[in-house]
Design a protein around this motif. Structure first.
Motif, mmCIF file in Angstrom:
data_model
loop_
_atom_site.group_PDB
_atom_site.id
_atom_site.type_symbol
_atom_site.label_atom_id
_atom_site.label_comp_id
_atom_site.label_asym_id
_atom_site.label_seq_id
_atom_site.Cartn_x
_atom_site.Cartn_y
_atom_site.Cartn_z
ATOM 1 N N HIS A 1 8.367 -44.897 -35.876
ATOM 2 C CA HIS A 1 6.994 -44.673 -35.722
ATOM 3 C C HIS A 1 6.506 -45.055 -37.105
ATOM 4 C CE1 HIS A 1 3.117 -43.165 -34.885
ATOM 5 N NE2 HIS A 1 3.357 -42.796 -33.577
ATOM 6 N N HIS B 1 -0.224 -46.621 -33.772
ATOM 7 C CA HIS B 1 -1.618 -46.403 -32.935
ATOM 8 C C HIS B 1 -2.369 -47.712 -33.303
ATOM 9 C CE1 HIS B 1 -0.731 -41.796 -32.980
ATOM 10 N NE2 HIS B 1 0.234 -42.428 -32.828
ATOM 11 N N GLU C 1 0.663 -47.839 -28.862
ATOM 12 C CA GLU C 1 0.717 -46.819 -28.397
ATOM 13 C C GLU C 1 -0.618 -46.221 -27.756
ATOM 14 O OE1 GLU C 1 2.355 -43.412 -30.702
ATOM 15 O OE2 GLU C 1 2.075 -42.088 -29.044
ATOM 16 N N HIS D 1 -1.150 -37.884 -24.718
ATOM 17 C CA HIS D 1 -2.375 -38.880 -25.015
ATOM 18 C C HIS D 1 -2.900 -39.302 -23.733
ATOM 19 C CE1 HIS D 1 -0.478 -39.960 -29.097
ATOM 20 N NE2 HIS D 1 -0.602 -38.726 -29.007
ATOM 21 N N HIS E 1 6.561 -41.819 -24.988
ATOM 22 C CA HIS E 1 6.698 -40.261 -25.558
ATOM 23 C C HIS E 1 6.402 -39.290 -24.486
ATOM 24 C CE1 HIS E 1 5.519 -42.226 -29.709
ATOM 25 N NE2 HIS E 1 6.567 -42.348 -29.400
ATOM 26 N N GLU F 1 7.990 -35.427 -28.748
ATOM 27 C CA GLU F 1 7.384 -35.409 -30.216
ATOM 28 C C GLU F 1 6.795 -33.997 -30.091
ATOM 29 O OE1 GLU F 1 5.673 -39.844 -31.329
ATOM 30 O OE2 GLU F 1 4.750 -38.704 -29.568
HETATM 31 ZN ZN LIG Z 1 1.921 -41.952 -32.119
#
Ligand SMILES: [Zn+2]
Ligand SMILES: [Zn+2]
Length: 304
Positions: A71, A111, A148, A185, A219, A264
């Motif tokens: 990441h 991101h 992402e 997210h 994730h 995460e």
């Molecule tokens: Zn991330």
């Protein structure tokens, strides 16, 4: 203890050395792991020493880790309208790509960035421009950048599947890009991960906009905030607003079975005294298994 069979893993710390994440993954008996390849809060990058690189490769060969994902630093904003910040972001992202290449890490999750009130279309084009420049500067790298899905906090891009599609369509080397889903997210961004049927509809939408083949990393995080809140707050699996039925649907989808699915969530100790990673992995194991007689016996022994 058995190995987690479902390509489940966790984001682990590189404190004391990059290879420590691999050793911890080995202890957790997981088949994949996500790491930062540098301190994610700093612009400065200390070059990797030969010793660090050798130790990484040696440890990797000695462990049973099947897949490693990186990441990138949270400081990077490839959509930044500020010329100085955009330049710094590109230069650090370049470093991130090269470190993955050196460490033989095939996926770098990032991101897409924040447009800082310049508008979404402007921001998406800016990200594609940055990636095009970097891809041109660094021909022949094997590492794939995984864009992402974000929660859509502030002016963050990437909270719609269409954003990621647009960036990929605007790049001159789209084969160097893929996508990373993040369940927390997605829920915060308004995607219906609120039931098994909702999850199936989200997967159908993903199929239509991005295509499931492009999803290379997932994730797995539960969300402290309900659907559509547009804030990024991870919660332990089964303890937030995403029901286990939605997770079950996702982890058992045949397209996602063999790709890395990474936790995460916070590295705390759970109320029963076990580290939360162990508890979350046990939950995922149960979701990922078809109930055979042997598994039912195992499940009785795992308290969730
Ligand atoms: Zn991330
Ligand atoms: Zn994530």
């Amino acid at each position: 203890m058995h190995y987690h069979v479902g390509m489940f893993g966790s984001h682990l710390s590189i404190a004391g050395g990059l290879h420590n994440a691999l050793l911890e993954a080995q202890q957790l008996k997981i088949s994949c792991v996500q790491v930062f390849t540098k301190n994610q809060r700093q612009w400065q990058v200390k070059p990797l020493t030969n010793e660090q690189i050798d130790l990484w490769h040696k440890t990797r060969a000695q462990t049973k880790i099947r897949q490693v994902v990186s990441h990138d630093s949270y400081l990077i904003n490839l959509a930044s309208p500020d010329p100085e910040n955009w330049k710094k972001s590109k230069s650090l992202f370049r470093e991130e790509l090269l470190r993955c290449e050196t460490l033989n890490i095939p996926f770098l999750v990032t991101h897409p960035g924040a447009h800082m009130r310049q508008g979404e279309d402007w921001g998406l084009a800016r990200v594609a421009k940055a990636l095009n420049q970097l891809h041109k500067q660094l021909p022949g790298l094997k590492v794939i950048t995984c864009l992402e899905v974000t929660a859509g906090q502030g002016t963050a891009l990437g909270y719609r599947f269409e954003h990621l599609r647009k960036i990929i369509d605007l790049t001159t080397q789209p084969q160097r890009l893929a996508v990373c889903l993040d369940t927390a997210h997605m829920l915060a961004a308004g995607y219906e991960l609120t039931s098994a049927a909702g999850c199936r509809r989200v997967i159908a939408e993903l199929t239509d906009t991005i295509g499931l083949d492009l999803v290379q990393v997932i994730h797995l995080n539960d969300s402290k905030v309900p659907k559509g809140k547009r804030v990024d707050r991870h919660e332990h699996i089964g303890h937030g607003h995403i029901p286990l039925s939605a997770f079950r649907e996702l982890v058992n989808h045949h397209h996602f079975r063999s790709i890395p699915k990474i936790l995460e969530t916070a590295k705390e100790i759970s109320p029963d005294g076990r580290p939360w990673d162990i508890v979350n992995l046990a939950t995922l194991d149960q979701l990922g298994k078809r109930p055979t007689k042997r598994n039912l016996n195992t499940q009785k022994r795992i308290k969730v």
